[in-house]
Design a protein around this motif. Structure first.
Motif, PDB file in Angstrom:
ATOM      1  N   GLY A  29     -11.895  -3.951 -20.548  1.00  0.00           N
ATOM      2  CA  GLY A  29     -10.723  -3.155 -20.908  1.00  0.00           C
ATOM      3  C   GLY A  29     -10.361  -2.100 -19.878  1.00  0.00           C
ATOM      4  N   LYS A  30     -10.999  -2.152 -18.699  1.00  0.00           N
ATOM      5  CA  LYS A  30     -10.690  -1.193 -17.637  1.00  0.00           C
ATOM      6  C   LYS A  30      -9.555  -1.727 -16.776  1.00  0.00           C
ATOM      7  CE  LYS A  30     -13.943   0.116 -15.084  1.00  0.00           C
ATOM      8  NZ  LYS A  30     -15.134   0.176 -14.245  1.00  0.00           N
ATOM      9  N   LYS A  31      -8.615  -0.832 -16.433  1.00  0.00           N
ATOM     10  CA  LYS A  31      -7.511  -1.210 -15.538  1.00  0.00           C
ATOM     11  C   LYS A  31      -8.066  -1.496 -14.150  1.00  0.00           C
ATOM     12  CE  LYS A  31      -3.291  -0.583 -16.175  1.00  0.00           C
ATOM     13  NZ  LYS A  31      -2.299  -1.641 -16.350  1.00  0.00           N
ATOM     14  N   TRP A  32      -7.447  -2.480 -13.484  1.00  0.00           N
ATOM     15  CA  TRP A  32      -7.822  -2.770 -12.106  1.00  0.00           C
ATOM     16  C   TRP A  32      -7.458  -1.597 -11.211  1.00  0.00           C
ATOM     17  CZ3 TRP A  32      -4.758  -7.954 -11.542  1.00  0.00           C
ATOM     18  CH2 TRP A  32      -5.389  -8.959 -12.284  1.00  0.00           C
ATOM     19  N   LYS A  33      -8.218  -1.430 -10.145  1.00  0.00           N
ATOM     20  CA  LYS A  33      -7.846  -0.465  -9.124  1.00  0.00           C
ATOM     21  C   LYS A  33      -6.638  -1.050  -8.395  1.00  0.00           C
ATOM     22  CE  LYS A  33      -9.471   1.959  -5.070  1.00  0.00           C
ATOM     23  NZ  LYS A  33     -10.556   2.143  -4.123  1.00  0.00           N
ATOM     24  N   PRO A  34      -5.542  -0.308  -8.278  1.00  0.00           N
ATOM     25  CA  PRO A  34      -4.351  -0.859  -7.628  1.00  0.00           C
ATOM     26  C   PRO A  34      -4.611  -1.159  -6.150  1.00  0.00           C
ATOM     27  CG  PRO A  34      -3.838   1.197  -8.760  1.00  0.00           C
ATOM     28  CD  PRO A  34      -5.323   1.042  -8.775  1.00  0.00           C
ATOM     29  N   SER A  35      -3.983  -2.199  -5.660  1.00  0.00           N
ATOM     30  CA  SER A  35      -4.075  -2.517  -4.233  1.00  0.00           C
ATOM     31  C   SER A  35      -3.230  -1.523  -3.446  1.00  0.00           C
ATOM     32  CB  SER A  35      -3.590  -3.940  -3.975  1.00  0.00           C
ATOM     33  OG  SER A  35      -2.207  -4.034  -4.250  1.00  0.00           O
ATOM     34  N   LYS A  36      -3.484  -1.442  -2.146  1.00  0.00           N
ATOM     35  CA  LYS A  36      -2.686  -0.547  -1.300  1.00  0.00           C
ATOM     36  C   LYS A  36      -1.211  -0.963  -1.335  1.00  0.00           C
ATOM     37  CE  LYS A  36      -6.453   0.592   1.796  1.00  0.00           C
ATOM     38  NZ  LYS A  36      -7.017   0.438   3.145  1.00  0.00           N
ATOM     39  N   ARG A  37      -0.963  -2.289  -1.327  1.00  0.00           N
ATOM     40  CA  ARG A  37       0.409  -2.783  -1.371  1.00  0.00           C
ATOM     41  C   ARG A  37       1.087  -2.354  -2.670  1.00  0.00           C
ATOM     42  NH1 ARG A  37       2.795  -5.973  -4.347  1.00  0.00           N
ATOM     43  NH2 ARG A  37       0.864  -6.817  -5.154  1.00  0.00           N
ATOM     44  N   ALA A  38       0.380  -2.496  -3.800  1.00  0.00           N
ATOM     45  CA  ALA A  38       0.959  -2.122  -5.090  1.00  0.00           C
ATOM     46  C   ALA A  38       1.264  -0.625  -5.143  1.00  0.00           C
ATOM     47  CB  ALA A  38       0.022  -2.517  -6.225  1.00  0.00           C
ATOM     48  N   LEU A  39       0.377   0.183  -4.573  1.00  0.00           N
ATOM     49  CA  LEU A  39       0.617   1.632  -4.550  1.00  0.00           C
ATOM     50  C   LEU A  39       1.826   1.987  -3.687  1.00  0.00           C
ATOM     51  CD1 LEU A  39      -3.036   2.989  -4.281  1.00  0.00           C
ATOM     52  CD2 LEU A  39      -1.483   3.229  -6.226  1.00  0.00           C
ATOM     53  N   SER A  40       1.971   1.301  -2.562  1.00  0.00           N
ATOM     54  CA  SER A  40       3.077   1.650  -1.660  1.00  0.00           C
ATOM     55  C   SER A  40       4.427   1.115  -2.135  1.00  0.00           C
ATOM     56  CB  SER A  40       2.787   1.159  -0.240  1.00  0.00           C
ATOM     57  OG  SER A  40       2.812  -0.247  -0.196  1.00  0.00           O
ATOM     58  N   THR A  41       4.408   0.003  -2.880  1.00  0.00           N
ATOM     59  CA  THR A  41       5.687  -0.600  -3.312  1.00  0.00           C
ATOM     60  C   THR A  41       6.008  -0.334  -4.777  1.00  0.00           C
ATOM     61  OG1 THR A  41       4.612  -2.701  -3.895  1.00  0.00           O
ATOM     62  CG2 THR A  41       5.463  -2.483  -1.633  1.00  0.00           C
ATOM     63  N   GLY A  42       5.029   0.148  -5.523  1.00  0.00           N
ATOM     64  CA  GLY A  42       5.253   0.386  -6.949  1.00  0.00           C
ATOM     65  C   GLY A  42       5.209  -0.884  -7.786  1.00  0.00           C
ATOM     66  N   THR A  43       4.680  -1.961  -7.212  1.00  0.00           N
ATOM     67  CA  THR A  43       4.575  -3.223  -7.947  1.00  0.00           C
ATOM     68  C   THR A  43       3.161  -3.401  -8.482  1.00  0.00           C
ATOM     69  OG1 THR A  43       4.043  -4.402  -5.904  1.00  0.00           O
ATOM     70  CG2 THR A  43       6.366  -4.331  -6.542  1.00  0.00           C
ATOM     71  N   LYS A  44       2.909  -4.563  -9.063  1.00  0.00           N
ATOM     72  CA  LYS A  44       1.588  -4.837  -9.622  1.00  0.00           C
ATOM     73  C   LYS A  44       0.646  -5.395  -8.564  1.00  0.00           C
ATOM     74  CE  LYS A  44       2.683  -5.454 -14.427  1.00  0.00           C
ATOM     75  NZ  LYS A  44       1.986  -5.911 -15.596  1.00  0.00           N
ATOM     76  N   THR A  45      -0.650  -5.233  -8.834  1.00  0.00           N
ATOM     77  CA  THR A  45      -1.683  -5.769  -7.966  1.00  0.00           C
ATOM     78  C   THR A  45      -1.781  -7.283  -8.170  1.00  0.00           C
ATOM     79  OG1 THR A  45      -2.868  -3.684  -8.080  1.00  0.00           O
ATOM     80  CG2 THR A  45      -4.160  -5.608  -7.446  1.00  0.00           C
ATOM     81  N   LEU A  46      -2.139  -7.994  -7.122  1.00  0.00           N
ATOM     82  CA  LEU A  46      -2.315  -9.458  -7.124  1.00  0.00           C
ATOM     83  C   LEU A  46      -1.036 -10.211  -7.487  1.00  0.00           C
ATOM     84  CD1 LEU A  46      -5.845 -10.013  -8.753  1.00  0.00           C
ATOM     85  CD2 LEU A  46      -5.250  -9.767  -6.353  1.00  0.00           C
ATOM     86  N   THR A  47       0.110  -9.651  -7.124  1.00  0.00           N
ATOM     87  CA  THR A  47       1.371 -10.336  -7.434  1.00  0.00           C
ATOM     88  C   THR A  47       2.240 -10.550  -6.206  1.00  0.00           C
ATOM     89  OG1 THR A  47       2.489  -8.255  -7.929  1.00  0.00           O
ATOM     90  CG2 THR A  47       1.464  -9.426  -9.784  1.00  0.00           C
ATOM     91  N   ASP A  48       1.737 -10.224  -5.032  1.00  0.00           N
ATOM     92  CA  ASP A  48       2.549 -10.292  -3.817  1.00  0.00           C
ATOM     93  C   ASP A  48       3.200 -11.667  -3.650  1.00  0.00           C
ATOM     94  OD1 ASP A  48       3.707  -9.497  -1.460  1.00  0.00           O
ATOM     95  OD2 ASP A  48       1.917  -9.847  -0.255  1.00  0.00           O
ATOM     96  N   THR A  49       2.408 -12.737  -3.610  1.00  0.00           N
ATOM     97  CA  THR A  49       2.966 -14.083  -3.492  1.00  0.00           C
ATOM     98  C   THR A  49       2.861 -14.850  -4.800  1.00  0.00           C
ATOM     99  OG1 THR A  49       0.880 -15.113  -2.841  1.00  0.00           O
ATOM    100  CG2 THR A  49       2.253 -14.192  -1.070  1.00  0.00           C
ATOM    101  N   ALA A  50       2.057 -14.376  -5.719  1.00  0.00           N
ATOM    102  CA  ALA A  50       1.800 -15.010  -7.021  1.00  0.00           C
ATOM    103  C   ALA A  50       1.130 -16.369  -6.895  1.00  0.00           C
ATOM    104  CB  ALA A  50       3.073 -15.115  -7.852  1.00  0.00           C
TER     105      ALA A  50
END
Length: 161
Positions: A56-77
């Motif tokens: 139930g712990k949230k994932w640590k956001p990726s650097k890309r997700a932090l810089s773009t405001g998107t979700k982690t592990l979704t860049d190319t899906a």
């Protein structure tokens, strides 16, 4: 008080065929497991959407997700799209479709998925030593486990002798 004889007769003629039917059913649960594939696929998809691990712990956001405001592990899906439940023999599992190599780290996608799910050290571009943060997505929630158990129980209940 007197003694008496007690005689109980049990007809076991159908029990052998029942046990054979149960044994046969337990040796081939492929239909019940195939019926569980949508449960696993939906459950895995929800782990990506919620970005939470099995505790139930949230994932640590990726650097890309932090810089773009998107979700982690979704860049190319491709990781999310590549994960599909499948049945092999009598096993139900989660597999990654062979979709080539990951374009960023140039690692095989199965290795890349394993690395994301469990975290660990890896070599990026064949030369940089990096550590991937664990972002667990390959796990079954309690409702998914219960749904699979229901499918198997239904198959066993429907044994015909």
């Amino acid at each position: 008080m007197g003694f008496f004889d007690l005689f109980i007769e049990v007809d076991l003629s159908k029990s052998n065929s029942l046990f054979k039917a149960i044994d046969y059913k337990l040796s081939d649960l492929s239909q019940e497991l195939n019926n569980s594939i949508p449960i696993i696929n939906a459950d895995t998809e929800s782990h990506f959407n919620q970005e939470m691990d099995s505790q139930g712990k949230k994932w640590k956001p990726s650097k890309r997700a932090l810089s773009t405001g998107t979700k982690t592990l979704t860049d190319t899906a491709s990781l999310r799209r590549g994960l599909k439940a499948l049945v092999t023999s009598d096993k139900l599992g989660l597999d990654l479709k062979p979709t080539g190599r990951n374009s960023r780290e140039n690692t095989p996608t199965k290795d890349y998925a394993f690395l994301h799910n469990f975290g660990g050290d890896y070599k990026a571009f064949g030369k940089y030593d990096l550590t991937m943060v664990k972002r667990e997505f390959a796990w079954l929630s309690k409702p998914a486990q219960e749904g699979i158990a229901r499918n198997i129980a239904l198959g066993i209940q429907n044994i015909k002798v």
